[in-house]
Design an enzyme around this catalytic site. Sequence first.
Site, PDB file in Angstrom:
ATOM      1  N   HIS A  79       6.468  16.643  -3.707  1.00 37.88           N
ATOM      2  CA  HIS A  79       5.299  16.204  -2.940  1.00 37.88           C
ATOM      3  C   HIS A  79       3.989  16.653  -3.583  1.00 37.88           C
ATOM      4  O   HIS A  79       2.952  16.634  -2.939  1.00 37.88           O
ATOM      5  CB  HIS A  79       5.368  16.763  -1.515  1.00 37.88           C
ATOM      6  N   HIS A 114      10.417  11.007   2.513  1.00 39.54           N
ATOM      7  CA  HIS A 114      11.581  11.099   1.637  1.00 39.54           C
ATOM      8  C   HIS A 114      12.353   9.787   1.668  1.00 39.54           C
ATOM      9  O   HIS A 114      13.536   9.745   1.361  1.00 39.54           O
ATOM     10  CB  HIS A 114      12.503  12.234   2.077  1.00 39.54           C
TER      11      HIS A 114
END
Lengths: 334, 334
Positions: A58, A221
Amino acid sequence: MKKLINNPNDVVDEMIEGYIKAHPNQVRRLEENKRSIVIASETKENKVGVLIGGGSGHEPAFMGYVGRGMADGVAVGNIFASPPPEPIVEATKAIDKGNGVVYIYGNYAGDIMNFGMAAELAEMEEDIDVELVVVNDDVASASSEEKEKRRGIAGEFFVTKAAGAAAEKGYSLKEVADVARRTNERTRTMGVGLTPCYLPQTNEPSFSLKENEMEIGLGHHGEPGVEKGELQQADQVADRLVQDILNDMAMSNGDKVAVLVNGLGSTTRMELYIVFRRVEQILAKQGIEIYRSYVGNYSTSLEMGGCSVTLTNLDEELISLIDAEADCPMYAQL
Amino acid sequence: MKKLINNPNDVVDEMIEGYIKAHPNQVRRLEENKRSIVIASETKENKVGVLIGGGSGHEPAFMGYVGRGMADGVAVGNIFASPPPEPIVEATKAIDKGNGVVYIYGNYAGDIMNFGMAAELAEMEEDIDVELVVVNDDVASASSEEKEKRRGIAGEFFVTKAAGAAAEKGYSLKEVADVARRTNERTRTMGVGLTPCYLPQTNEPSFSLKENEMEIGLGHHGEPGVEKGELQQADQVADRLVQDILNDMAMSNGDKVAVLVNGLGSTTRMELYIVFRRVEQILAKQGIEIYRSYVGNYSTSLEMGGCSVTLTNLDEELISLIDAEADCPMYAQL
């Protein structure tokens, strides 16, 4: 997906090695645990610690949020996987100044379990007080009646910013945690996914969409969103994202917000500014004042295509915390 | 390629609208020309102006480099196309404080022509002294015997940083231009392309490579590089890029460099830090000290995949200029 990596099993550790070497005056890795990174300079005496963490992939979240006025430490997990308790506990010990540590992390089962275990260990074995703050800003991931099921995504940036500034100003453990929780309560995010990311170890796409299809509310995700449909123009997408946020968090004429238009990885800044342009138009029409704007990659999903819009409804205290100076390696690089 | 845009013909103007709305305290658009953006706050009395510009699609370059201690203004072209003289002249008039303006731009035929014409207009019609600085840091684009043919790429960041700091410190027009030229002379960049970008108006790829193929030295707009081959591991790619730079610009044990590992658009920060890790290892082995590191998207080609490595061989003066504070909307957003 072509990637500039070596052994796929080493991507996280090699990334951390590069990160530490690139910013030695700002961050350091603990000898006790190679997945624990803390601020390199001495922090203020008696300061409450702010600890963040989560899966890798991330970037700049979460590693990039460590710095003066932001987080004091981070526990780094594998890609899209929570860090285990050990790096969390080691970072906790390193950053505690005797007044306790606030943990800030997203609402995912692994993070809930591991940060919870780490807090127990820190309290029982190290006598360090810990407050847990779970971020759940993702409007798409559950209904408002089940807000406690919502996931944490880009809004964690604002929660970390407010908590980090509060800690730097000398707030107590309870006060820093309260600020973080209030920021979370006043923050909503809605995203849209266009193209998948590819995990380095499998090189498989995280989801599949047809050519010219988008998915509203797609998770960080690749978790399913709320609606698939034909890719729309930027203005229509922005309209939808902002409307979903405003439907969920009522705001009034005269309210002041912080806005984050966040890229998920491969979406250009050009597109993000085009989306921001529309977000500003919608808010202006409703009399909502943009106090501060952030446009760029703040919380990505590897090279996923798409963006998210985050709004934080500011009060006077949050304005002063958003205004406070901060310094992190992944920003302010001039 | 799916893009979050509206009418493809409007992408540049809508991006600028969003940019100005997002950062109203830092940048403003001139009423005289909607492609001229200047610093919003009053700059120092008698300060030499620094003006940059070029095609769009390289964000944060060049628009994102406008700010205190960096550029005072920018002329924004269409995607991958030079701005015409008008926005350059208007920005020149807006930022001149009576001591002249330095133009910094890449070595491309369109930019050479348009910035040259603008300089003549500014001097003849407005009586503003202009110095021209052409950046040509791209090692791959011509041999060292024909350095004047080389293109300008990511190294323009360091040239702008040094010139902007010099202007802020009160250097004269000639001195700012000399600093910029010396920075350019001491700067080299080598890049690698993995995946193409897609122009919004055609949605055609900027070049084609086979699955698992890379191209060393690929240009910023898809211009051919020096060698195509199978995609290698990050360490091998970094070895090649750094070696080509060191072959071209001799450096000695004890030299200090600024390093920029720049993403071309869709390559993740994880990969960029993995590449940086290796760059640091190579330089350390040769006794070259990294004085300051920059890792991220500083000069992109829309959503192109790949990266570049830039080294600037610093002297004492350049160190003080690199160290100087600066503030730009596309950085320092905390």
